[in-house]
Design a protein around this motif. Structure first.
Motif, mmCIF file in Angstrom:
data_model
loop_
_atom_site.group_PDB
_atom_site.id
_atom_site.type_symbol
_atom_site.label_atom_id
_atom_site.label_comp_id
_atom_site.label_asym_id
_atom_site.label_seq_id
_atom_site.Cartn_x
_atom_site.Cartn_y
_atom_site.Cartn_z
ATOM 1 N N GLN A 271 170.985 -60.152 118.679
ATOM 2 C CA GLN A 271 170.606 -61.450 119.281
ATOM 3 C C GLN A 271 171.792 -62.407 119.341
ATOM 4 O O GLN A 271 171.977 -63.138 120.312
ATOM 5 C CB GLN A 271 169.459 -62.077 118.478
ATOM 6 C CG GLN A 271 168.144 -61.324 118.597
ATOM 7 C CD GLN A 271 167.042 -61.959 117.759
ATOM 8 O OE1 GLN A 271 167.280 -62.969 117.068
ATOM 9 N NE2 GLN A 271 165.853 -61.366 117.799
ATOM 10 N N LEU A 272 172.617 -62.415 118.275
ATOM 11 C CA LEU A 272 173.789 -63.284 118.250
ATOM 12 C C LEU A 272 174.752 -62.927 119.381
ATOM 13 O O LEU A 272 175.284 -63.810 120.067
ATOM 14 C CB LEU A 272 174.469 -63.201 116.894
ATOM 15 C CG LEU A 272 175.759 -64.018 116.734
ATOM 16 C CD1 LEU A 272 175.462 -65.514 116.928
ATOM 17 C CD2 LEU A 272 176.380 -63.781 115.360
ATOM 18 N N GLU A 273 174.963 -61.615 119.551
ATOM 19 C CA GLU A 273 175.846 -61.189 120.617
ATOM 20 C C GLU A 273 175.281 -61.593 121.985
ATOM 21 O O GLU A 273 176.021 -62.028 122.878
ATOM 22 C CB GLU A 273 176.060 -59.670 120.536
ATOM 23 C CG GLU A 273 176.857 -59.239 119.317
ATOM 24 C CD GLU A 273 176.973 -57.719 119.238
ATOM 25 O OE1 GLU A 273 176.367 -57.045 120.118
ATOM 26 O OE2 GLU A 273 177.665 -57.226 118.332
ATOM 27 N N ALA A 274 173.947 -61.458 122.140
ATOM 28 C CA ALA A 274 173.313 -61.860 123.414
ATOM 29 C C ALA A 274 173.469 -63.366 123.643
ATOM 30 O O ALA A 274 173.764 -63.822 124.765
ATOM 31 C CB ALA A 274 171.837 -61.459 123.412
ATOM 32 N N LYS A 275 173.257 -64.146 122.560
ATOM 33 C CA LYS A 275 173.415 -65.600 122.677
ATOM 34 C C LYS A 275 174.850 -65.969 123.027
ATOM 35 O O LYS A 275 175.098 -66.884 123.831
ATOM 36 C CB LYS A 275 173.019 -66.288 121.362
ATOM 37 C CG LYS A 275 171.554 -66.121 120.995
ATOM 38 C CD LYS A 275 170.637 -66.887 121.941
ATOM 39 C CE LYS A 275 169.182 -66.789 121.472
ATOM 40 N NZ LYS A 275 168.280 -67.488 122.418
ATOM 41 N N GLN A 276 175.808 -65.261 122.403
ATOM 42 C CA GLN A 276 177.208 -65.546 122.685
ATOM 43 C C GLN A 276 177.543 -65.217 124.145
ATOM 44 O O GLN A 276 178.275 -65.945 124.819
ATOM 45 C CB GLN A 276 178.105 -64.751 121.729
ATOM 46 C CG GLN A 276 178.081 -65.273 120.290
ATOM 47 C CD GLN A 276 178.911 -64.424 119.357
ATOM 48 O OE1 GLN A 276 179.300 -63.282 119.703
ATOM 49 N NE2 GLN A 276 179.178 -64.958 118.151
ATOM 50 N N ARG A 277 176.971 -64.062 124.640
ATOM 51 C CA ARG A 277 177.185 -63.732 126.049
ATOM 52 C C ARG A 277 176.531 -64.775 126.967
ATOM 53 O O ARG A 277 177.095 -65.179 127.987
ATOM 54 C CB ARG A 277 176.626 -62.336 126.342
ATOM 55 C CG ARG A 277 177.447 -61.215 125.741
ATOM 56 C CD ARG A 277 177.029 -59.889 126.340
ATOM 57 N NE ARG A 277 175.626 -59.594 126.082
ATOM 58 C CZ ARG A 277 175.187 -58.932 124.998
ATOM 59 N NH1 ARG A 277 176.042 -58.509 124.077
ATOM 60 N NH2 ARG A 277 173.905 -58.699 124.855
ATOM 61 N N ARG A 278 175.323 -65.250 126.572
ATOM 62 C CA ARG A 278 174.643 -66.296 127.360
ATOM 63 C C ARG A 278 175.437 -67.593 127.363
ATOM 64 O O ARG A 278 175.565 -68.271 128.394
ATOM 65 C CB ARG A 278 173.239 -66.527 126.764
ATOM 66 C CG ARG A 278 172.446 -67.630 127.436
ATOM 67 C CD ARG A 278 172.174 -67.298 128.871
ATOM 68 N NE ARG A 278 171.352 -68.336 129.484
ATOM 69 C CZ ARG A 278 171.167 -68.448 130.794
ATOM 70 N NH1 ARG A 278 171.741 -67.569 131.621
ATOM 71 N NH2 ARG A 278 170.410 -69.410 131.276
ATOM 72 N N LEU A 279 176.006 -67.920 126.196
ATOM 73 C CA LEU A 279 176.822 -69.122 126.093
ATOM 74 C C LEU A 279 178.054 -69.018 126.993
ATOM 75 O O LEU A 279 178.449 -69.981 127.666
ATOM 76 C CB LEU A 279 177.221 -69.354 124.637
ATOM 77 C CG LEU A 279 178.122 -70.560 124.371
ATOM 78 C CD1 LEU A 279 177.426 -71.854 124.804
ATOM 79 C CD2 LEU A 279 178.500 -70.641 122.882
#
Length: 462
Positions: free
Chosen positions: A67-75
């Protein structure tokens, strides 16, 4: 799990103690072994549970990392979009600034054209038929209003309407403001966009009031041939007519000139009493000038001759010399003194004084009336001023202060009556003063000759 092992060990120890107390060692050992097996089983179960919990925690950590990696990609995506939006915003801001510059230029052009059309409309006689267009054009000039497409179309329509109307000759019946500031109905002919003419008992030109949009009669009478041309045009007897092609300059110049009769009439009804006072004073001044000029004579030469004849005792000769200036005050006083020859000094002096008193009113006749007239004339002018101001305030009450031309009648009456009253009063006052001085000089001459005659008679008696 460690707590459970400790608890089991403690239980085993307690059991051993109990067994020891019972002194049953085999049984105690069996019990210990049993409890040990139980503790090992529980330990194994606890280890299994720990392993399961670790696996679950590892799974959760992996999910959270995903999830963190997904959030970082979204950011990162959002930051890229924000950068693109910022660039687009800058591009749009520059485009808006350019459009606003063009829009301001267009707005300035529309307002300039509206201002130009307003200047034309404020002079054009067409505005009297469409007075509402003045307010419409003034609304364009206000900076708080943004002219839209409808406003631009309306402005274009007003331009074409003015151009169309300037090529038309329109005859109608409408209201105008006459030269006295009164609203009247008249027959009006608009000659294109040059000027308008009217007829209502009088015939003349009309100009447009800039503030009110009403047609105002131009002051000053045109030449007789111009009036004749206007009347013939109204009667359809000619197709040629005089008009002002200078945009109102000629009419304004004509309005500045007015005849003496127009100025007199503009002063109102109180001009007539002032005129009567002036004419009456003129008649009285003329009568006094003629009378005082007629009674004036060279009395010194006459008195010298009379005194010489009296000293010689020739009373008839002295009376004859005095009779040569018959009807003159000094001659009458001398004849009255000669008639008292032989009388006492007191009687002679009283007779001469009585003769002087009898002749003095003739010299001072109408002088007091002239002084009264000199005071009445400016008072009548002041009364006209008050009347004119009352009329002006009445006009303001009805029509407001938008057009000063509507107040012209009352202001003219207020100022012209005062001016005319002073014009009449000042010459009357000067004439009365000069005539009074002349009468005093003649009265002084009578007294001087009376004293000389009394002295001659007294000398003869002695």
């Amino acid at each position: 799990m460690k707590k459970r092992v400790i608890v089991l060990c403690a239980a085993a120890a307690v059991a051993l103690c109990q067994v020891a107390w019972a002194a049953d060692l085999p049984a105690a050992a069996s019990a210990v072994r049993q409890q040990l097996h139980q503790a090992q089983a529980e330990r194994a179960q606890t280890g299994q549970e720990i392993a399961q919990e670790r696996a679950e925690l590892a799974r959760r950590v992996a999910a959270m990392r995903a999830q963190l990696e997904a959030k970082q990609r979204r950011l990162a995506d959002i930051r890229a979009q924000l950068t693109a939006v910022s660039q687009r915003k800058a591009e749009l801001s520059q485009e808006v600034a350019e459009k606003q510059g063009d829009l301001k230029e267009l707005t300035g052009t529309v307002r300039a054209q509206a201002r130009e059309l307003l200047a034309i409309a404020e002079r054009s006689p067409v505005t009297a038929e469409y007075p509402e267009r003045l307010e419409a054009l003034r609304a364009y000039i206000g900076k708080s209003r943004f002219p839209g497409l409808d406003d631009i179309r309306r402005l274009v329509d007003l331009f074409f309407g003015e151009m169309t109307a300037t090529g038309q000759i329109v005859r109608r019946e409408g209201e105008i403001v006459d030269r006295d500031g009164n609203q009247i109905k008249a027959d009006i002919i608009r000659l294109g966009g040059f000027c308008s003419i009217y007829r209502n008992g009088q015939t003349g030109f009309l100009t447009l009031g800039q503030a009110s949009g009403q047609l105002l009669a131009v002051g000053g009478d045109p030449a007789w041939n111009v009036l004749s041309s206007l009347d013939d045009y109204f009667d359809d007897q000619t197709a040629a007519v005089y008009m002002d092609i200078s945009g109102g300059a000629s009419l304004r110049q004509m309005a500045k000139s007015s005849t003496l009769g127009e100025t007199f009439v503009a002063g109102g009804p109180l001009m007539w009493p002032i005129l009567f006072v002036g004419l009456l004073a003129l008649v009285l001044v003329g009568e006094r000038i003629v009378f005082l000029r007629r009674v004036r004579a060279n009395t010194d030469e006459m008195m010298s001759e009379v005194a010489m004849l009296v000293s010689q005792g020739d009373m008839a000769g002295a009376f004859s010399v005095a009779e040569e200036q018959k009807g003159r005050p000094t001659s009458n006083v001398i004849k009255a003194g000669l008639a008292l020859v032989g009388q006492p000094q007191e009687v002679i002096e009283s007779g001469l004084a009585e003769a002087i008193l009898r002749e003095t009113p003739r010299l001072e006749r109408f002088l007091q009336v002239l002084k009264v007239l000199a005071g009445v004339s400016p008072l009548l002018g002041l009364l006209g001023t008050v009347t004119g101001m009352i009329n002006t305030f009445n006009v303001i009450t009805v029509h407001g202060t938008g057009d000063p031309r509507l107040m012209a009648g009352g202001i003219s009456e207020a100022l012209l009556t005062t001016e005319f009253g002073l014009i009449v009063a000042i010459p009357i006052l000067i004439a009365a003063s000069l005539l009074s001085q002349k009468a005093q000089r003649l009265a002084g001459d009578m007294e001087e000759k009376a004293l000389a005659l009394a002295a001659a008679l007294m000398k003869m008696e002695k």
